[in-house]
Enzyme design. Structure first.
Site, PDB file in Angstrom:
ATOM      1  N   ARG A 195       0.854  -1.181   0.000  1.00 36.39           N
ATOM      2  CA  ARG A 195       0.000   0.000   0.000  1.00 36.39           C
ATOM      3  C   ARG A 195       0.891   1.232   0.000  1.00 36.39           C
ATOM      4  O   ARG A 195       1.951   1.252   0.649  1.00 36.39           O
ATOM      5  CB  ARG A 195      -0.901   0.030   1.247  1.00 36.39           C
ATOM      6  CG  ARG A 195      -2.008  -0.998   1.244  1.00 36.39           C
ATOM      7  CD  ARG A 195      -3.106  -0.657   0.225  1.00 36.39           C
ATOM      8  NE  ARG A 195      -4.191  -1.619   0.246  1.00 36.39           N
ATOM      9  CZ  ARG A 195      -4.300  -2.650  -0.597  1.00 36.39           C
ATOM     10  NH1 ARG A 195      -3.398  -2.866  -1.537  1.00 36.39           N
ATOM     11  NH2 ARG A 195      -5.344  -3.451  -0.522  1.00 36.39           N
ATOM     12  N   HIS A 212      -1.071   0.336  -9.715  1.00 34.71           N
ATOM     13  CA  HIS A 212      -1.711  -0.632  -8.805  1.00 34.71           C
ATOM     14  C   HIS A 212      -2.222  -1.860  -9.568  1.00 34.71           C
ATOM     15  O   HIS A 212      -3.415  -2.178  -9.544  1.00 34.71           O
ATOM     16  CB  HIS A 212      -2.852   0.045  -8.018  1.00 34.71           C
ATOM     17  CG  HIS A 212      -3.251  -0.709  -6.779  1.00 34.71           C
ATOM     18  ND1 HIS A 212      -3.631  -0.095  -5.604  1.00 34.71           N
ATOM     19  CD2 HIS A 212      -3.322  -2.036  -6.519  1.00 34.71           C
ATOM     20  CE1 HIS A 212      -3.933  -1.009  -4.695  1.00 34.71           C
ATOM     21  NE2 HIS A 212      -3.741  -2.213  -5.236  1.00 34.71           N
TER      22      HIS A 212
HETATM   23  P1  NDP Z   1      -1.263 -11.916   4.808  1.00 34.17           P
HETATM   24  O1  NDP Z   1      -2.194 -11.480   5.886  1.00 34.17           O
HETATM   25  O2  NDP Z   1      -1.307 -13.318   4.348  1.00 34.17           O
HETATM   26  O3  NDP Z   1       0.241 -11.621   5.273  1.00 34.17           O
HETATM   27  C1  NDP Z   1       0.599 -10.482   5.973  1.00 34.17           C
HETATM   28  C2  NDP Z   1       2.031 -10.634   6.458  1.00 34.17           C
HETATM   29  O4  NDP Z   1       2.459  -9.380   6.996  1.00 34.17           O
HETATM   30  C3  NDP Z   1       2.183 -11.662   7.575  1.00 34.17           C
HETATM   31  O5  NDP Z   1       3.366 -12.390   7.422  1.00 34.17           O
HETATM   32  C4  NDP Z   1       2.260 -10.802   8.844  1.00 34.17           C
HETATM   33  O6  NDP Z   1       3.020 -11.354   9.906  1.00 34.17           O
HETATM   34  C5  NDP Z   1       2.994  -9.589   8.299  1.00 34.17           C
HETATM   35  N1  NDP Z   1       2.738  -8.436   9.172  1.00 34.17           N
HETATM   36  C6  NDP Z   1       1.566  -7.816   9.410  1.00 34.17           C
HETATM   37  N2  NDP Z   1       1.738  -6.810  10.290  1.00 34.17           N
HETATM   38  C7  NDP Z   1       3.044  -6.819  10.626  1.00 34.17           C
HETATM   39  C8  NDP Z   1       3.838  -6.043  11.509  1.00 34.17           C
HETATM   40  N3  NDP Z   1       3.305  -5.052  12.244  1.00 34.17           N
HETATM   41  N4  NDP Z   1       5.153  -6.329  11.606  1.00 34.17           N
HETATM   42  C9  NDP Z   1       5.689  -7.339  10.882  1.00 34.17           C
HETATM   43  N5  NDP Z   1       4.992  -8.122  10.029  1.00 34.17           N
HETATM   44  C10 NDP Z   1       3.678  -7.858   9.901  1.00 34.17           C
HETATM   45  O7  NDP Z   1      -1.484 -10.911   3.576  1.00 34.17           O
HETATM   46  P2  NDP Z   1      -1.240 -11.171   2.003  1.00 34.17           P
HETATM   47  O8  NDP Z   1       0.123 -11.701   1.828  1.00 34.17           O
HETATM   48  O9  NDP Z   1      -2.365 -11.922   1.414  1.00 34.17           O
HETATM   49  O10 NDP Z   1      -1.368  -9.663   1.453  1.00 34.17           O
HETATM   50  C11 NDP Z   1      -0.505  -8.641   1.909  1.00 34.17           C
HETATM   51  C12 NDP Z   1      -0.936  -7.289   1.368  1.00 34.17           C
HETATM   52  O11 NDP Z   1      -0.641  -7.169  -0.004  1.00 34.17           O
HETATM   53  C13 NDP Z   1      -2.423  -6.959   1.418  1.00 34.17           C
HETATM   54  O12 NDP Z   1      -2.830  -6.581   2.716  1.00 34.17           O
HETATM   55  C14 NDP Z   1      -2.530  -5.822   0.426  1.00 34.17           C
HETATM   56  O13 NDP Z   1      -2.371  -4.584   1.094  1.00 34.17           O
HETATM   57  C15 NDP Z   1      -1.356  -6.059  -0.524  1.00 34.17           C
HETATM   58  N6  NDP Z   1      -1.814  -6.365  -1.886  1.00 34.17           N
HETATM   59  C16 NDP Z   1      -1.459  -5.531  -2.924  1.00 34.17           C
HETATM   60  C17 NDP Z   1      -1.860  -5.812  -4.203  1.00 34.17           C
HETATM   61  C18 NDP Z   1      -1.413  -4.979  -5.374  1.00 34.17           C
HETATM   62  O14 NDP Z   1      -1.872  -5.193  -6.499  1.00 34.17           O
HETATM   63  N7  NDP Z   1      -0.511  -4.042  -5.210  1.00 34.17           N
HETATM   64  C19 NDP Z   1      -2.685  -6.979  -4.519  1.00 34.17           C
HETATM   65  C20 NDP Z   1      -2.969  -7.809  -3.367  1.00 34.17           C
HETATM   66  C21 NDP Z   1      -2.553  -7.488  -2.102  1.00 34.17           C
HETATM   67  P3  NDP Z   1       2.570 -12.698  10.653  1.00 34.17           P
HETATM   68  O15 NDP Z   1       2.767 -13.792   9.619  1.00 34.17           O
HETATM   69  O16 NDP Z   1       3.503 -12.809  11.773  1.00 34.17           O
HETATM   70  O17 NDP Z   1       1.122 -12.514  11.024  1.00 34.17           O
HETATM   71  C1  OXD Z   2      -5.722  -6.166  -2.964  1.00 32.73           C
HETATM   72  C2  OXD Z   2      -5.316  -5.209  -4.000  1.00 32.73           C
HETATM   73  O1  OXD Z   2      -5.605  -5.875  -1.771  1.00 32.73           O
HETATM   74  O2  OXD Z   2      -5.626  -5.446  -5.187  1.00 32.73           O
HETATM   75  O3  OXD Z   2      -6.178  -7.259  -3.338  1.00 32.73           O
HETATM   76  O4  OXD Z   2      -4.646  -4.217  -3.702  1.00 32.73           O
END
Ligand code: NDP
Ligand code: OXD
Length: 309
Positions: free
Chosen positions: A224, A272
């Site tokens: 993001r 994006h």
């Molecule tokens: P998940 O919930 O599967 O993974 C999130 C990861 O981030 C976990 O490993 C979590 O740690 C870690 N995390 C969260 N908060 C913290 C913190 N404070 N400190 C350290 N680590 C942290 O999410 P996804 O992988 O499915 O998606 C991630 C993000 O990707 C989405 O939220 C979205 O914003 C973004 N996205 C962007 C897209 C684009 O087109 N640009 C498309 C799709 C998604 P832990 O494992 O320990 O819980």
């Molecule tokens: C998502 C994105 O969060 O597309 O899936 O950004």
């Protein structure tokens, strides 16, 4: 079963036909301001607060993305105890892997430099970079972070990973918690951000944190825009501490035409699209999760409201 669907002006017909196919028994209606009629489920992406506020009848709220910041930060008074469920992969993992591998390889192999040289008919070669001294640090080891790592390991890059909770992943040097963020950054030549946007992670990529990366490091943000303090990133590139960045997400989208990122040649921008929601796969996943919830079974991707992801 009644479902309210939020139209955000994109692919409404495609979503409606995919939901008709995957949920033939459901009555899916496009929500309009003022529609307070009962609904069992809501399917949304950055909804207006009024769509979800005060709806105790809902059984679950489904995100049309992997991220749920657009729901949790919509200002809606979400109905207590109603699960918010995000997409888990649903065809986005492979796209993220492609995007990040492309950005890493472009920088590592200097494909961008060679492409520019070719435009000038310039035949000039550079020595190869040492892969062992090119560790890639991935912030976020969830569904998408792990898929990215799998792709990078295919090219034999050393990988570091950072998450909230301690994790063990094959052939990844893992770090967890803020207390270990510095060590992770100091050991990473490329930084990939794939964190969810929460109160803990907003603005995490600021001057202080980015300065801990080694001189000449490269940043890739596919999470993001609000993870990055944009003026800090830009000045660290212009001062030469960072070599450049590939950015898919921005604090304001579409990126305003006056934004300085557009004219910085060391920044590569995309609108994006790192991983686009695949409508058919997503509708199938949502229908499968609705059926599992109805049977009282657990589903992947239920948001922990305290953690915010
Ligand atoms: P998940 O919930 O599967 O993974 C999130 C990861 O981030 C976990 O490993 C979590 O740690 C870690 N995390 C969260 N908060 C913290 C913190 N404070 N400190 C350290 N680590 C942290 O999410 P996804 O992988 O499915 O998606 C991630 C993000 O990707 C989405 O939220 C979205 O914003 C973004 N996205 C962007 C897209 C684009 O087109 N640009 C498309 C799709 C998604 P832990 O494992 O320990 O819980
Ligand atoms: C998502 C994105 O969060 O597309 O899936 O950004």
């Amino acid at each position: 079963m009644n479902i309210i669907f939020q139209d955000n002006g994109n692919y409404l017909d495609e979503w409606m036909s995919a939901l008709k196919r995957t949920l033939p028994q459901a009555n899916v209606r496009v929500w309009q301001e003022g529609d307070n009629a009962a609904a069992d489920y809501a399917i949304v992406w950055k909804p207006l607060a009024s769509m979800l506020s005060g709806r105790p009848d809902l059984r679950a709220i489904f995100s049309r993305g992997a991220g749920v910041d657009g729901i949790l930060q919509s200002g809606a008074a979400l109905p207590q105890g109603v699960p918010v469920v995000r997409l888990t992969d649903a065809g986005m993992g492979v796209q993220m892997a492609e995007y990040v591998a492309h950005a890493v390889l472009t920088y590592f192999r200097r494909f961008d430099v060679y492409q520019n040289q070719a435009k000038e008919k310039n035949w000039k070669t550079f020595p190869p970079k040492n892969r062992a001294q090119f560790p890639i640090g991935v912030l976020g080891l969830g569904v998408l972070g792990q898929r990215i790592i799998q792709a990078l390991q295919h090219f034999d890059f050393p990988v570091n990973g950072w998450s909230r909770h301690a994790k063990e992943l094959a052939s990844v040097a893992t770090f967890s918690g803020r207390e270990n963020l510095s060590a992770f950054l100091q050991a990473s030549q490329v930084l990939v951000c794939i964190l969810p946007l929460t109160d803990d992670t907003r603005g995490i990529l600021n001057r202080e944190v980015l300065s801990l990366l080694p001189q000449g490091a490269y940043v890739i943000n596919v999470a993001r825009g609000a993870h990055v303090v944009e003026e800090d990133l830009l000045s660290l590139i212009q001062e030469g501490h960072l070599a450049g960045a590939t950015l898919d997400v921005f604090s304001q989208e579409p990126l305003p035409i006056t934004h300085p990122f557009w004219s910085e040649p060391r920044i590569t921008l995309t609108p994006h699209i790192a991983a686009i929601t695949m409508i058919e796969e997503s509708a199938e996943q949502i229908a499968g999760k609705m059926a599992a919830l109805t049977r009282g079974e657990p589903v992947n991707g239920v948001v922990d409201m305290l953690r915010g992801y």
